[in-house]
Design an enzyme around this catalytic site. Structure first.
Site, PDB file in Angstrom:
ATOM      1  N   SER A 176     -10.082  -0.741   6.846  1.00 59.91           N
ATOM      2  CA  SER A 176      -9.471  -0.520   5.534  1.00 59.91           C
ATOM      3  C   SER A 176      -8.749  -1.701   4.930  1.00 59.91           C
ATOM      4  O   SER A 176      -8.370  -1.661   3.754  1.00 59.91           O
ATOM      5  CB  SER A 176      -8.504   0.674   5.599  1.00 59.91           C
TER       6      SER A 176
ATOM      7  N   LYS B 295       0.831  -1.202   0.000  1.00 63.96           N
ATOM      8  CA  LYS B 295       0.000   0.000   0.000  1.00 63.96           C
ATOM      9  C   LYS B 295       0.866   1.253   0.000  1.00 63.96           C
ATOM     10  O   LYS B 295       1.875   1.331   0.707  1.00 63.96           O
ATOM     11  CB  LYS B 295      -0.914  -0.027   1.218  1.00 63.96           C
TER      12      LYS B 295
ATOM     13  N   SER C 249      -9.541   1.709   2.732  1.00 69.27           N
ATOM     14  CA  SER C 249      -8.644   2.473   1.887  1.00 69.27           C
ATOM     15  C   SER C 249      -7.590   1.634   1.173  1.00 69.27           C
ATOM     16  O   SER C 249      -6.890   2.125   0.296  1.00 69.27           O
ATOM     17  CB  SER C 249      -7.937   3.537   2.740  1.00 69.27           C
TER      18      SER C 249
END
Length: 451
Positions: free
Chosen positions: A184, A90, A160
């Site tokens: 997330s 990420k 996210s």
């Protein structure tokens, strides 16, 4: 129109208006909660299992990585050579030599010369980074709106950590690293049909990771199957989690919500089938009358608004156009909460204490809910239909996921159901009881409902 940093920005104004109403609700709720100290109420973690999960071999085709770049699931690729488990990371987690952009237009970009400890641990264990995965800006959001779900381009991937889940679902990475503050890792895992594991808060280093809410931030793995996900988590936690004999669940008591609320019919069906699977495997289901998931979701949001404003509001004020519309609103809206740290902490202690009491009184080993009440909503919509009622997407998707961050519980989302769009089921356990989550996740994955 609501005041904005960029005059006339309707998205920023709408975000402020919506979240301001939720913040006021959270404050009112927090004021009704009584502070308690839950530390001695949680059961001690079980002994470690005897074996590590096998570190799986992995290989992805260059064409998959090219597609991930074209679709925006990967925002930067690295050298495509070398052996090891291919993982996406990420884009708020530092990998040496690869820019970290946090999903922003130009704010808080950095060129790390050393990797975050979480990535270094996996790299030492034989993982290799295929690239940085897309994130909802500053990891503050639940949709990752700039990318599409690899299973249906008209649907969101969730957030996210949407890029991380999408890369795994599309076969561009065997596994991925994401972060989970309010859901997330688990939400995009559920919407993309993969496994996402949030470990106990504080059990994994967050150095070299852009913070959004240190009280709740945690790094967790995403993979296509439970064993691969667990193998990555074992390397992060530096302890084994896989049971020597994962089949029987006799004596395991699993809490379920007596009233889970409105669900999509497909979610309701898949969730029911998952519960039946656990019963057939020997588990005992215990119906619980509790509003804790709903309460925790409000407290989680309140915590995130306050903490992220303390960390980032000044940066937004100094350079508002370096951030996107939604991020400008979310990173500054909680500024008035700066002086209310005691209120927020009291609410968090109250939820954690009540949860520990529930587990103790009902003799629960774990709790199971749907991960989300609906399948992946359509892109670009603000509301989605959940069981015949329109709900804001940002509220619906975190209905069940805020409980774990507020209480530090580990939680794993496992794909179940055989419909056109995937459904995720969430298993939670007391802090440091990841091994309990693993036992139940393996049982769910082996069931016909998961296929």
């Amino acid at each position: 129109m609501t005041e904005t940093f960029v005059p006339g920005d309707r998205v920023e104004a709408a975000t402020r208006e919506q979240y301001a109403s939720w913040m006021q609700h959270g404050i009112s709720l927090a004021e009704t909660l009584t502070a308690e100290t839950p530390d001695d109420s949680w059961p001690q973690p079980p002994d470690a299992a005897v074996d590590w999960a096998a570190w799986p071999p992995g290989e992805v085709a260059d064409s998959r990585i090219d597609e991930a770049l074209a679709q925006g699931w990967l925002v930067a690729a690295v050298e495509r050579s070398g052996d090891g488990l291919p993982m996406a990371v990420k884009d708020i987690i530092d990998v040496a030599g690869v820019p970290t952009h946090n999903g922003t237009p130009c704010a808080q970009h950095r060129e790390p010369t050393s990797s975050a400890p979480v990535w270094s641990a996996l790299e030492r264990a034989g993982a290799r980074c295929v690239g940085k995965a897309a994130t909802h800006e500053m990891a503050w959001g639940i949709t990752t709106p700039q990318i599409a779900n690899p299973l249906d381009a008209h649907r969101i991937a969730g957030g996210s950590s949407g890029g991380s889940a999408a890369c795994v679902a599309a076969g561009a990475a065997t596994a991925a690293l994401g972060t989970d503050t309010g859901g997330s890792v688990r939400v995009p895992a559920a919407l993309c049909g993969v496994v996402g594991f949030r470990p106990t808060t504080g059990s994994v280093s967050t150095a070299g990771v852009t913070p959004i809410c240190p009280e709740q931030d945690v790094v967790g793995p995403i993979a296509a199957d439970v064993r691969t996900c667990v193998a990555a988590l074992e390397r992060l936690l530096e302890r084994p989690l896989t049971p020597a004999d994962p089949d029987p669940l006799h004596g395991v008591r699993v809490g379920v919500l007596a009233r889970p609320g409105r669900l999509d019919p497909c979610v309701e069906h898949a969730y029911g089938a998952a519960l039946e699977t656990l019963v057939r495997a020997g588990a005992t289901l215990v119906e619980c009358e509790t509003k804790l998931p709903r309460t925790a979701a409000s407290v989680s949001l309140l915590t995130m608004l306050r903490s992220s404003a303390l960390l980032h509001a000044e940066s937004v004020r100094e350079a508002p156009t370096a951030y996107g519309s939604e991020a400008r609103a979310l990173l500054t809206l909680g500024t008035p909460l700066a002086a209310h740290g005691e209120l927020v902490e009291r609410a968090r202690r109250s939820v954690a204490a009540a949860t520990a009491t529930l587990f103790r009184q009902e003799r629960l080993d774990a709790f199971i809910t749907p991960t989300t009440p609906c399948t992946a909503p359509r892109r670009g919509v603000e509301t989605t239909d959940v069981g015949g009622r329109a709900e804001p997407v940002s509220a619906a998707l975190v209905r069940y996921t805020g409980w774990a961050p507020v209480t530090a519980m580990p939680a794993v989302s496992v794909p179940v159901g055989a419909g056109r769009l995937p459904v995720g089921v969430q298993v939670m356990a007391p802090p440091h009881h990841e091994a309990t989550c693993v036992r139940l996740a393996l049982a769910l994955e082996r069931s016909p409902a998961a296929r």
